[in-house]
Design an enzyme around this catalytic site. Structure first.
Site, mmCIF file in Angstrom:
data_model
loop_
_atom_site.group_PDB
_atom_site.id
_atom_site.type_symbol
_atom_site.label_atom_id
_atom_site.label_comp_id
_atom_site.label_asym_id
_atom_site.label_seq_id
_atom_site.Cartn_x
_atom_site.Cartn_y
_atom_site.Cartn_z
ATOM 1 N N CYS A 72 20.148 23.905 23.570
ATOM 2 C CA CYS A 72 20.799 25.218 23.647
ATOM 3 C C CYS A 72 20.242 26.209 22.635
ATOM 4 O O CYS A 72 20.533 27.406 22.721
ATOM 5 C CB CYS A 72 22.301 25.066 23.435
ATOM 6 S SG CYS A 72 23.051 23.823 24.512
ATOM 7 N N HIS A 115 26.993 30.210 29.686
ATOM 8 C CA HIS A 115 26.006 29.594 28.804
ATOM 9 C C HIS A 115 24.901 28.911 29.607
ATOM 10 O O HIS A 115 24.934 27.710 29.829
ATOM 11 C CB HIS A 115 26.720 28.586 27.895
ATOM 12 C CG HIS A 115 25.813 27.773 27.038
ATOM 13 N ND1 HIS A 115 24.683 28.292 26.416
ATOM 14 C CD2 HIS A 115 25.866 26.458 26.674
ATOM 15 C CE1 HIS A 115 24.092 27.338 25.720
ATOM 16 N NE2 HIS A 115 24.784 26.216 25.864
ATOM 17 N N CYS A 134 24.932 25.979 18.131
ATOM 18 C CA CYS A 134 24.910 24.516 18.143
ATOM 19 C C CYS A 134 24.101 24.052 19.343
ATOM 20 O O CYS A 134 23.995 24.765 20.345
ATOM 21 C CB CYS A 134 26.325 23.949 18.207
ATOM 22 S SG CYS A 134 27.245 24.417 19.689
#
Length: 427
Positions: free
Chosen positions: A93, A383, A413
């Site tokens: 990510c 996301h 994160c």
């Protein structure tokens, strides 16, 4: 190379396509299609058509084998000069934020003058493969020359070998999903369901207000007939969020739901970085500067929280920059889960954690929550894994531009127990 002096990294601005829930608008879209559109958005916005830039650095997390040369193929699908190299990378990510740090370092040291960084992801077009044994049969089948040899390939074949294997969101080292790991973190840090839902509600309302006021109008380009993020729920309230059942721990103790967790999302984003000299030469508007960055990891296999690495990355970055946690006008903290954000904030407020884990003399302290994710974040916007960092950079850059001066902190994160952080500043 230059004389060795460090130059400032100018953030010119970014572009992204709308972030949409999986299996809705982008059901037929590939990572290449979406990344191409996001990069082309940057090209169009800043008049880069036909221009050779030093490099494009981008990647995706959920990829097909056909995506092996993703960044280069995306370049060739835009109106950039085909002499522009494309480098494909991946850090879960944190991919596009890490791409910004890597390209930024090259700009700072004079190796390059400009770069577009970005990321893309789709869970609507996942790579689904056969069982390993059947896949190996297909490889052997391609090599077989005679009919007899081809027939021999299927000796001992079982229909069970045809069972598809979709990509897993579980951590290979633990077998647990990110949500299950975050449930552990929520219990350890005593994060309540209500706190998570309150943060979620604020994210949706901030994102909806940002769209209504036109904040995203020059940051988001139409793609596949879609004009706006479609995950945002402006009509959410605590009652409706409270009715959702736990999604990862159904024992009766779970607190993470489909509401206070990010949904599976399709999308792509890109950002243009340059040296100050390049920006002046080409009359490009400098919105802010990328001044610091840090990547860290935690031993989640040894029972540290999977998504706690940003606490380390930010602490180390602040020490290097000579700043405190309170020295910021904006905080962009990626909302993988509302609980993850709350665990991070609570850790920074803990004297024991900051002393024992971060090696500090005192707690980093609290932040002003009114300065955090002021235009919404991942739990509302969505996301698309590798695209989130670039989305945040472009959003924060515009916030600083609108304010006229200031400083913003980014915390992301990632899977694998890693965290990426950065600081953007405007004089």
């Amino acid at each position: 190379m230059t004389d060795g002096s460090i130059r400032r990294i100018a953030v010119i601005g970014g572009s992204r396509i709308p972030f949409c829930r999986s299996n809705t608008f982008y059901a037929d879209e590939s990572n290449l299609d979406m990344l191409t559109r996001a990069i082309q958005g940057v090209v169009d916005r800043f008049g880069l058509a036909g221009r050779q830039i030093d490099k494009v650095v981008a990647g995706a997390v959920t990829t097909h084998s056909k995506d092996w040369n993703l960044a280069r193929e995306a370049v060739l699908s835009t109106s950039l000069s085909p002499l522009t190299p494309g480098i494909t990378m991946q850090q879960a990510c944190g991919t596009s934020l890490q791409a910004a740090l890597m390209a930024g370092a090259e700009i700072a040291t004079g190796q390059i003058e400009c770069a577009i960084v970005g990321g893309t992801d789709t869970t609507s077009d996942p790579p689904i493969v056969f069982q390993r044994r059947f896949a190996q049969r297909l490889v052997k089948l391609g090599r077989a020359k005679s009919f007899k040899d081809k027939l021999a390939v299927f000796k001992g074949f079982s229909p069970a070998e045809l069972a598809p294997q979709p990509p897993s969101n579980g951590e290979p080292r633990t077998g647990l999903s990110m949500g299950q790991h975050c449930e552990r973190m929520a219990r350890e840090w005593q994060i309540s369901r209500r706190e998570q839902d309150e943060l979620t509600l604020a994210s949706h309302r901030n994102a909806a207000e940002a769209w209504n006021e036109g904040f995203f109008d020059d940051l988001v380009v139409e793609h596949a007939g879609v004009l706006r993020d479609n995950n945002i729920r402006p009509d959410s309230d605590m009652e409706s969020l409270g009715k959702l059942k736990p999604a990862f721990d159904r024992s009766g103790n779970g607190t993470l739901t489909a509401g206070n967790s990010t949904t599976l999302t399709d999308g792509a984003a890109a950002v243009l970085l340059t040296s100050e000299e390049y920006a002046r030469k080409h009359d490009l508007p400098v919105t802010c500067y990328l001044t610091q960055g840090r990547t860290a990891a935690v031993d989640f296999v040894g029972d540290e929280g999977l998504l706690m690495a940003p606490t380390v990355a930010v602490a180390e970055m602040l020490q290097k920059a000579g700043l405190t946690l309170q020295d910021f006008d904006f905080y962009e903290i990626h909302e993988a889960f509302a609980a993850q954000v709350l665990c991070t904030l609570k850790a920074w407020e803990s004297e024991d954690y900051c002393r024992d884990r971060l090696g500090l003399d005192a707690a980093l302290g609290s932040i002003d929550r009114s300065k955090m994710n002021v235009k919404g974040s991942s739990v509302a916007v969505g996301h698309p894994f590798a695209a989130t960092g670039a989305r945040i950079v472009a959003t924060l850059a515009k916030l600083l531009e609108q304010k006229g001066s200031g400083r913003g902190l980014i915390s992301v994160c990632t899977a694998g127990g890693m965290g990426v952080s950065a600081i953007l500043e405007r004089d």
